[in-house]
Design a protein around this motif. Structure first.
Motif, short mmCIF file in Angstrom:
data_model
loop_
_atom_site.label_atom_id
_atom_site.label_comp_id
_atom_site.label_asym_id
_atom_site.label_seq_id
_atom_site.Cartn_x
_atom_site.Cartn_y
_atom_site.Cartn_z
N GLN A 24 0.67 -1.21 -0.07
CA GLN A 24 0.14 0.09 0.02
C GLN A 24 0.77 1.25 -0.09
O GLN A 24 0.37 2.22 0.08
CB GLN A 24 -1.02 -0.09 1.29
CG GLN A 24 -1.96 -1.14 1.21
CD GLN A 24 -2.78 -1.07 2.27
OE1 GLN A 24 -2.59 -0.73 3.35
NE2 GLN A 24 -3.85 -1.62 2.13
N MET A 26 3.15 4.05 -1.75
CA MET A 26 2.90 4.62 -3.02
C MET A 26 4.46 5.10 -3.26
O MET A 26 4.91 6.07 -2.34
CB MET A 26 1.84 5.53 -3.44
CG MET A 26 0.51 4.71 -3.43
SD MET A 26 -0.85 5.88 -3.73
CE MET A 26 -0.88 6.85 -2.14
N ALA A 49 -2.21 14.70 -0.39
CA ALA A 49 -2.74 13.26 -0.78
C ALA A 49 -3.50 12.45 0.49
O ALA A 49 -4.28 11.96 0.10
CB ALA A 49 -1.56 12.55 -1.26
N PRO A 50 -2.78 12.57 1.74
CA PRO A 50 -3.59 11.82 2.70
C PRO A 50 -4.90 11.91 2.79
O PRO A 50 -5.86 11.02 2.92
CB PRO A 50 -2.64 12.07 4.08
CG PRO A 50 -1.22 12.59 3.30
CD PRO A 50 -1.78 13.19 2.05
N VAL A 52 -7.16 13.15 0.53
CA VAL A 52 -7.64 12.83 -0.75
C VAL A 52 -7.72 11.23 -0.63
O VAL A 52 -9.12 10.74 -1.12
CB VAL A 52 -7.03 13.14 -1.94
CG1 VAL A 52 -7.45 12.61 -3.24
CG2 VAL A 52 -6.96 14.80 -1.93
N ILE A 53 -6.71 10.67 -0.23
CA ILE A 53 -6.94 9.18 -0.40
C ILE A 53 -7.80 8.45 0.59
O ILE A 53 -8.65 7.59 0.48
CB ILE A 53 -5.27 8.71 -0.29
CG1 ILE A 53 -4.46 8.92 -1.10
CG2 ILE A 53 -5.31 6.86 0.13
CD1 ILE A 53 -2.85 8.63 -0.74
N MET A 56 -11.39 9.06 -0.62
CA MET A 56 -11.69 7.99 -1.76
C MET A 56 -11.65 6.40 -1.36
O MET A 56 -12.39 5.60 -1.56
CB MET A 56 -10.57 8.08 -2.98
CG MET A 56 -10.41 9.29 -3.63
SD MET A 56 -8.99 9.35 -4.94
CE MET A 56 -9.35 8.17 -5.82
N THR A 57 -10.88 6.25 -0.36
CA THR A 57 -10.83 4.74 0.20
C THR A 57 -11.66 4.46 1.74
O THR A 57 -11.66 3.57 2.18
CB THR A 57 -9.48 4.28 0.54
OG1 THR A 57 -9.05 5.33 1.52
CG2 THR A 57 -8.62 4.40 -0.74
N SER A 61 -7.85 9.37 7.73
CA SER A 61 -6.59 10.14 7.14
C SER A 61 -5.24 9.86 8.05
O SER A 61 -4.29 10.06 7.73
CB SER A 61 -6.77 11.40 6.84
OG SER A 61 -6.99 12.00 7.79
N VAL A 64 -2.65 7.46 7.11
CA VAL A 64 -1.83 7.46 5.77
C VAL A 64 -0.58 8.29 6.35
O VAL A 64 -0.47 9.22 6.76
CB VAL A 64 -2.64 8.37 4.89
CG1 VAL A 64 -1.83 8.62 3.69
CG2 VAL A 64 -3.97 7.79 4.55
N THR A 66 3.54 9.89 5.34
CA THR A 66 4.22 10.16 4.19
C THR A 66 5.56 10.02 4.53
O THR A 66 5.97 10.48 5.71
CB THR A 66 3.91 11.51 3.77
OG1 THR A 66 3.79 12.34 4.72
CG2 THR A 66 2.30 11.59 3.34
#
Length: 70
Positions: A24, A26, A49-50, A52-53, A56-57, A61, A64, A66
């Motif tokens: 998982q 990226m 991104a966190p 948004v991801i 979406m999922t 957050s 997530v 980075t």
């Protein structure tokens, strides 16, 4: 807003995202003639991104993470 004059398609063409070894995790790569602009785009992606991801999922957050190479 990064203050750059690129269309969404041009910006997307400078960004590459791939999964790392079927995990998982990226890997995000930004290519730009200007190293400073590439770094600014990458930083914006890392910051946004966190959320948004997660949206979406349907993930929290906070889970997530980075990691950025300088």
């Amino acid at each position: 807003d990064l203050g750059i004059s690129l269309t969404d398609q041009e910006l997307a063409g400078r960004i590459s995202i791939s999964a790392v070894n079927n995990t998982q995790i990226m890997q995000l790569t930004v290519s730009d003639p200007s190293p400073a602009q590439a770094q600014a785009i990458a930083q914006s992606l890392v910051e946004n991104a966190p959320a948004v991801i997660a949206q979406m999922t349907d993930m929290d957050s906070r889970s997530v993470k980075t990691v950025a190479d300088a």
